[in-house]
Design an enzyme around this catalytic site. Structure first.
Site, short mmCIF file in Angstrom:
data_model
loop_
_atom_site.label_atom_id
_atom_site.label_comp_id
_atom_site.label_asym_id
_atom_site.label_seq_id
_atom_site.Cartn_x
_atom_site.Cartn_y
_atom_site.Cartn_z
N GLU A 1 0.87 -1.33 0.07
CA GLU A 1 -0.16 0.05 -0.10
C GLU A 1 0.96 1.16 0.21
O GLU A 1 1.85 1.39 0.74
CB GLU A 1 -0.99 0.12 1.38
CG GLU A 1 -1.93 1.20 1.30
CD GLU A 1 -2.96 0.90 -0.05
OE1 GLU A 1 -3.89 1.78 -0.22
OE2 GLU A 1 -3.38 -0.39 -0.47
N ASP B 1 -7.19 3.07 2.74
CA ASP B 1 -6.91 1.58 3.20
C ASP B 1 -8.21 0.84 3.08
O ASP B 1 -7.88 -0.34 3.11
CB ASP B 1 -6.24 2.06 4.87
CG ASP B 1 -5.13 2.91 4.79
OD1 ASP B 1 -4.36 2.58 3.96
OD2 ASP B 1 -5.18 3.93 5.48
#
Length: 493
Positions: free
Chosen positions: A290, A474
């Site tokens: 990420e 997220d």
């Protein structure tokens, strides 16, 4: 009142008169009166059609993850009104200016204005520990300030933990306050626990909010911290060491962006160590990386060259995608910024370039990268190399749905509180050889192919009055991973 009564009487007389000339007419009149009329029944909105269609499209994958390990950045987020806090710090509005690293309140103000006037998210390191601690105390005491679980890894872990079938391991600097706020389903190794928490300050602003001459075009936030534990990714080796015992089906890695503020000498050395650590993860276990906001092109290019080829999947937003192209002189690198909703064709070009240059679009390539989850305010795109992933229609739609739900602070979509901002027509590329595509609200995932890469686009129903923007990326990536299925690859003979 008398007009309605007179109208009813006239209608009764008329029906009575026609009854003698046509006994079947009253039944016909009743049938007509019972029919829906355009003036009394409206058609469903595009938002209603799309949200209903998602319920059919979003189906669980045939093979689901059981154990997910997440690391390594974790902290406590202090969420506060950006303009309110800066005013409380006796800072006056002025001109915006970007800073790669923040050294003072003046730097903070200029960087905040720079991104607020663009409506863009950003994250920066604040070098002065004492000044940061004073600002942090002011933020925590500011009326309406809220404390949340923070850090990409912890936020992804929190989202994954909402699925009872998943066992989640979280490694990172977990202090007492963060440990208290984490979902009880999350496993935290004893080595991750520390005596004090790391705090990140989240300065939020609303769409249309104004400070001096600056007006925000959309809601977003500016993040900054003085966070050395996460900045040096101190938990990385411990995270990788814990995988042998935990035996995950999926590894999610984040926090590389935090090292940028530590200086070139540190990040060059630490990045080599990170590559070695990631390479120690079992080959059979997919690794999702990420990304987050960065400003150093050399650092981003190093991540692209050294880290991306050894991970399986990445998640990123529109700023990170464009900066990635600028750092590597890829397609549309000449753009200074997107200037509104990112053009789908340009996004598609950059995603394809990443998979061709640093991924496994070529079957002969030794790279592992086969999946990119791109998200922006108005739409999401999943780009995958053919033959490696399944259930991506559901995955991209699930990511879009959670963006709407979480931004509005609801349990399900309320069509009256969201708006469709995605383009209804777009192109598969910005180049000459391109396909014209359109969004079908009844089947709201558009699919196209370029070589052996498949693209899935889902519109986002944008919350009109978002309650919280932090952690949306997220949550989107986590939800997309939950609904994704990786296909086992046959070993080369």
């Amino acid at each position: 009142m008398w007009r309605k009564a007179a109208g009813a009487a006239l209608l009764a007389l008329a029906v009575g008169y026609f009854y003698h000339t046509n006994p079947e007419l009253p039944q016909q009149v009743l049938q007509y009166l019972s029919l829906p009329h355009p003036s009394t029944q409206s058609d469903p909105t595009l938002e209603q059609v799309i949200s209903t269609a998602w319920e059919t499209l979003i189906t669980a994958p045939a093979s689901q993850w059981g154990r997910v390990a997440v690391g390594v950045n974790a902290c406590v987020d202090v969420v506060v009104s950006g303009i309110g806090l800066l005013q409380a710090l006796a800072v006056d509005p002025g001109l915006g200016r970007d800073h790669e690293v923040l050294h003072s309140k003046e730097d903070l103000k200029e960087a905040f204005i720079h991104y607020m006037e663009r409506g863009s998210a950003a994250e920066r390191f604040f070098t002065d520990k004492e000044v940061f601690q004073r600002i942090a105390r002011a933020a925590a005491e500011y009326p309406g300030a809220q404390l949340y679980v923070g850090g990409n890894a912890a936020l992804i872990g929190q989202k994954l933990a909402t699925y009872p079938q998943l066992m989640v391991l979280l490694c990172g600097p977990v202090g007492p306050k963060l440990h208290e706020m984490l979902d009880e389903q999350i496993i935290v190794p004893p080595e991750s626990l520390q005596e004090t928490d790391e705090y990140h300050l989240i300065l939020e602003y609303k769409a249309g909010e104004q400070w001096g001459a600056t007006r925000a075009p959309q809601a977003n936030r500016f993040i900054f911290s003085h966070d050395v534990s996460n900045g040096e990714m101190r938990a990385l080796e411990m995270f990788v060491a814990s995988l042998d015992e935990f035996q995950p089906d999926l590894v999610v890695l984040s926090g590389l962006h935090m090292m940028e503020g530590q200086g070139r000498q540190m990040w060059e050395q630490r990045l080599k160590e990170a590559v070695a650590a990631i390479s120690d993860v079992r080959n059979a276990v997919p690794v999702h990386l990420e990304l987050a906001s960065m400003t150093d092109k050399d650092y981003m290019n190093s991540i692209m060259q050294e880290v991306m080829p050894i991970v399986t999947s990445i998640g990123l937003n529109e700023q990170e995608l464009l900066f990635l192209s600028q750092a590597g002189t890829g397609p549309h690198a000449e753009l200074a910024s997107w200037g509104g909703i990112p053009d789908v064709g340009r996004v598609s070009d950059i995603l394809l370039w990443v998979l061709e240059q640093h991924g496994r679009s070529d079957p002969e390539s030794e790279a592992d990268l086969t999946r990119i989850h791109f998200h922006t305010l108005a739409y999401h795109v999943l780009a995958t190399v053919d033959g490696h992933w399944a259930n991506q229609v559901a995955a991209v739609a699930a990511g879009a749905r959670v963006a709407s739900i979480q931004a509005c602070g609801l349990q399900s979509i309320d069509a009256s509180k969201v708006v469709l901002r995605a383009p209804l027509e777009f192109h598969s590329s910005h180049g000459e050889l391109r396909e014209k595509l359109s969004l079908n609200p009844t089947e709201p995932v558009t699919v196209w192919h370029r070589g052996n890469v498949t693209f899935h686009l889902a519109p986002v129903l944008v919350c009109k009055q978002p309650l919280r923007t932090v952690g949306l990326g997220d949550a989107i990536s986590a939800e997309g991973l939950v609904y994704s299925e990786i296909r086992p690859q046959l070993p080369f003979l």
